[in-house]
Motif scaffolding. Sequence first.
Motif, PDB file in Angstrom:
ATOM      1  N   GLU A  90      40.062  39.748  28.997  1.00  0.00           N
ATOM      2  CA  GLU A  90      39.893  39.099  30.299  1.00  0.00           C
ATOM      3  C   GLU A  90      40.303  37.632  30.168  1.00  0.00           C
ATOM      4  O   GLU A  90      39.581  36.729  30.571  1.00  0.00           O
ATOM      5  N   SER A  91      41.486  37.399  29.602  1.00  0.00           N
ATOM      6  CA  SER A  91      41.910  36.046  29.241  1.00  0.00           C
ATOM      7  C   SER A  91      42.034  35.103  30.433  1.00  0.00           C
ATOM      8  O   SER A  91      42.040  33.895  30.244  1.00  0.00           O
ATOM      9  N   ASP A  92      42.105  35.632  31.657  1.00  0.00           N
ATOM     10  CA  ASP A  92      42.181  34.747  32.823  1.00  0.00           C
ATOM     11  C   ASP A  92      40.875  34.002  33.065  1.00  0.00           C
ATOM     12  O   ASP A  92      40.828  33.041  33.823  1.00  0.00           O
ATOM     13  N   ARG A  93      39.808  34.412  32.413  1.00  0.00           N
ATOM     14  CA  ARG A  93      38.508  33.752  32.562  1.00  0.00           C
ATOM     15  C   ARG A  93      38.172  32.876  31.349  1.00  0.00           C
ATOM     16  O   ARG A  93      37.043  32.461  31.174  1.00  0.00           O
ATOM     17  N   PHE A  94      39.183  32.628  30.529  1.00  0.00           N
ATOM     18  CA  PHE A  94      38.996  31.834  29.320  1.00  0.00           C
ATOM     19  C   PHE A  94      40.029  30.720  29.277  1.00  0.00           C
ATOM     20  O   PHE A  94      41.077  30.794  29.903  1.00  0.00           O
ATOM     21  N   VAL A  95      39.713  29.708  28.490  1.00  0.00           N
ATOM     22  CA  VAL A  95      40.648  28.629  28.202  1.00  0.00           C
ATOM     23  C   VAL A  95      41.121  28.851  26.773  1.00  0.00           C
ATOM     24  O   VAL A  95      40.312  29.040  25.867  1.00  0.00           O
ATOM     25  N   VAL A  96      42.449  28.847  26.582  1.00  0.00           N
ATOM     26  CA  VAL A  96      43.015  28.990  25.241  1.00  0.00           C
ATOM     27  C   VAL A  96      43.125  27.588  24.661  1.00  0.00           C
ATOM     28  O   VAL A  96      43.837  26.741  25.185  1.00  0.00           O
ATOM     29  N   THR A  97      42.389  27.357  23.567  1.00  0.00           N
ATOM     30  CA  THR A  97      42.271  25.990  23.051  1.00  0.00           C
ATOM     31  C   THR A  97      43.267  25.625  21.960  1.00  0.00           C
ATOM     32  O   THR A  97      43.605  24.465  21.810  1.00  0.00           O
ATOM     33  N   GLU A  98      43.705  26.591  21.180  1.00  0.00           N
ATOM     34  CA  GLU A  98      44.565  26.249  20.042  1.00  0.00           C
ATOM     35  C   GLU A  98      45.168  27.503  19.450  1.00  0.00           C
ATOM     36  O   GLU A  98      44.882  28.611  19.864  1.00  0.00           O
ATOM     37  N   GLY A  99      45.990  27.303  18.416  1.00  0.00           N
ATOM     38  CA  GLY A  99      46.515  28.408  17.637  1.00  0.00           C
ATOM     39  C   GLY A  99      47.832  28.954  18.129  1.00  0.00           C
ATOM     40  O   GLY A  99      48.358  28.566  19.162  1.00  0.00           O
ATOM     41  N   GLU A 100      48.368  29.877  17.300  1.00  0.00           N
ATOM     42  CA  GLU A 100      49.617  30.563  17.614  1.00  0.00           C
ATOM     43  C   GLU A 100      49.427  32.031  17.294  1.00  0.00           C
ATOM     44  O   GLU A 100      48.655  32.387  16.420  1.00  0.00           O
ATOM     45  N   GLY A 101      50.157  32.867  17.992  1.00  0.00           N
ATOM     46  CA  GLY A 101      50.090  34.291  17.730  1.00  0.00           C
ATOM     47  C   GLY A 101      49.909  35.084  19.002  1.00  0.00           C
ATOM     48  O   GLY A 101      49.810  34.539  20.100  1.00  0.00           O
ATOM     49  N   GLU A 102      49.863  36.404  18.825  1.00  0.00           N
ATOM     50  CA  GLU A 102      49.785  37.313  19.970  1.00  0.00           C
ATOM     51  C   GLU A 102      48.355  37.689  20.340  1.00  0.00           C
ATOM     52  O   GLU A 102      48.096  38.089  21.459  1.00  0.00           O
ATOM     53  N   LEU A 103      47.447  37.577  19.404  1.00  0.00           N
ATOM     54  CA  LEU A 103      46.068  38.001  19.626  1.00  0.00           C
ATOM     55  C   LEU A 103      45.174  36.795  19.908  1.00  0.00           C
ATOM     56  O   LEU A 103      45.558  35.656  19.666  1.00  0.00           O
ATOM     57  N   PHE A 104      43.984  37.099  20.416  1.00  0.00           N
ATOM     58  CA  PHE A 104      43.014  36.044  20.703  1.00  0.00           C
ATOM     59  C   PHE A 104      41.737  36.258  19.907  1.00  0.00           C
ATOM     60  O   PHE A 104      41.295  37.388  19.729  1.00  0.00           O
ATOM     61  N   GLU A 105      41.162  35.149  19.456  1.00  0.00           N
ATOM     62  CA  GLU A 105      39.855  35.164  18.801  1.00  0.00           C
ATOM     63  C   GLU A 105      38.886  34.428  19.727  1.00  0.00           C
ATOM     64  O   GLU A 105      39.200  33.350  20.245  1.00  0.00           O
ATOM     65  N   LEU A 106      37.722  35.008  19.927  1.00  0.00           N
ATOM     66  CA  LEU A 106      36.719  34.413  20.811  1.00  0.00           C
ATOM     67  C   LEU A 106      36.005  33.266  20.098  1.00  0.00           C
ATOM     68  O   LEU A 106      35.452  33.439  19.020  1.00  0.00           O
ATOM     69  N   LEU A 107      36.031  32.094  20.708  1.00  0.00           N
ATOM     70  CA  LEU A 107      35.309  30.946  20.172  1.00  0.00           C
ATOM     71  C   LEU A 107      33.984  30.738  20.906  1.00  0.00           C
ATOM     72  O   LEU A 107      32.980  30.401  20.296  1.00  0.00           O
ATOM     73  N   ARG A 108      34.015  30.923  22.245  1.00  0.00           N
ATOM     74  CA  ARG A 108      32.814  30.763  23.058  1.00  0.00           C
ATOM     75  C   ARG A 108      32.915  31.731  24.231  1.00  0.00           C
ATOM     76  O   ARG A 108      33.960  31.836  24.863  1.00  0.00           O
ATOM     77  N   PRO A 109      31.832  32.443  24.530  1.00  0.00           N
ATOM     78  CA  PRO A 109      31.880  33.377  25.668  1.00  0.00           C
ATOM     79  C   PRO A 109      31.996  32.640  26.996  1.00  0.00           C
ATOM     80  O   PRO A 109      31.680  31.456  27.098  1.00  0.00           O
ATOM     81  N   GLY A 110      32.463  33.354  28.001  1.00  0.00           N
ATOM     82  CA  GLY A 110      32.510  32.839  29.359  1.00  0.00           C
ATOM     83  C   GLY A 110      31.364  33.446  30.155  1.00  0.00           C
ATOM     84  O   GLY A 110      30.776  34.451  29.741  1.00  0.00           O
ATOM     85  N   TYR A 111      31.050  32.862  31.293  1.00  0.00           N
ATOM     86  CA  TYR A 111      29.933  33.336  32.116  1.00  0.00           C
ATOM     87  C   TYR A 111      30.359  33.378  33.575  1.00  0.00           C
ATOM     88  O   TYR A 111      30.964  32.434  34.081  1.00  0.00           O
ATOM     89  N   VAL A 112      30.020  34.495  34.238  1.00  0.00           N
ATOM     90  CA  VAL A 112      30.353  34.694  35.648  1.00  0.00           C
ATOM     91  C   VAL A 112      29.086  35.044  36.406  1.00  0.00           C
ATOM     92  O   VAL A 112      28.283  35.864  35.945  1.00  0.00           O
ATOM     93  N   ASP A 113      28.918  34.435  37.566  1.00  0.00           N
ATOM     94  CA  ASP A 113      27.796  34.737  38.446  1.00  0.00           C
ATOM     95  C   ASP A 113      28.164  35.984  39.244  1.00  0.00           C
ATOM     96  O   ASP A 113      29.105  35.959  40.040  1.00  0.00           O
ATOM     97  N   GLU A 114      27.448  37.076  39.019  1.00  0.00           N
ATOM     98  CA  GLU A 114      27.734  38.323  39.734  1.00  0.00           C
ATOM     99  C   GLU A 114      27.495  38.185  41.233  1.00  0.00           C
ATOM    100  O   GLU A 114      28.127  38.877  42.022  1.00  0.00           O
ATOM    101  N   LEU A 115      26.576  37.321  41.644  1.00  0.00           N
ATOM    102  CA  LEU A 115      26.273  37.170  43.062  1.00  0.00           C
ATOM    103  C   LEU A 115      27.434  36.563  43.841  1.00  0.00           C
ATOM    104  O   LEU A 115      27.690  36.925  44.982  1.00  0.00           O
ATOM    105  N   THR A 116      28.127  35.617  43.225  1.00  0.00           N
ATOM    106  CA  THR A 116      29.202  34.916  43.923  1.00  0.00           C
ATOM    107  C   THR A 116      30.586  35.261  43.373  1.00  0.00           C
ATOM    108  O   THR A 116      31.582  34.983  44.028  1.00  0.00           O
ATOM    109  N   GLY A 117      30.643  35.818  42.165  1.00  0.00           N
ATOM    110  CA  GLY A 117      31.925  36.106  41.528  1.00  0.00           C
ATOM    111  C   GLY A 117      32.567  34.877  40.907  1.00  0.00           C
ATOM    112  O   GLY A 117      33.667  34.946  40.363  1.00  0.00           O
ATOM    113  N   LYS A 118      31.886  33.741  40.957  1.00  0.00           N
ATOM    114  CA  LYS A 118      32.444  32.491  40.429  1.00  0.00           C
ATOM    115  C   LYS A 118      32.212  32.373  38.930  1.00  0.00           C
ATOM    116  O   LYS A 118      31.193  32.800  38.408  1.00  0.00           O
ATOM    117  N   ILE A 119      33.172  31.738  38.270  1.00  0.00           N
ATOM    118  CA  ILE A 119      33.030  31.441  36.850  1.00  0.00           C
ATOM    119  C   ILE A 119      32.061  30.274  36.727  1.00  0.00           C
ATOM    120  O   ILE A 119      32.261  29.221  37.318  1.00  0.00           O
TER     121      ILE A 119
END
Length: 140
Positions: A90-119
Amino acid sequence: MTVIKGIVQGIQEALESASVADTPPTSVLNAAVRKAVLEEFRTRAQFVGRLAEVDALLWSRPEHRGDVVSTAMETYLRELRLLRLTDPEESDRFVVTEGEGELFELLRPGYVDELTGKIILSGQLRRVDRPGHVSKEGQA
């Protein structure tokens, strides 16, 4: 639902304490309800934002995963309908901070409010190479 309960309770108390002669015109009542709703959502947004920050801090410390505090946080997140995102797909809800390559490593989870759908809090990802992949710098 929690937000609505607080608003309804406040309106009920105000109406019960007012006599028929004291009842404000509909436009005033509508404005008061609108103000109460907006204030309740602002308060909720601030609270879940702080809660997400605390949970992200706990999540980043593997020694705390599964302990009493982390378990309680999981319960609070569910009750408040706050989703913790840990899937880099779900990379559209994350900020890519650094690195190179095709894969992603999670540094910090993201949070979404289910009531509003907002990040509430964007997650952080780092780009990484596939295991066994030789980068251009590693070639002779």
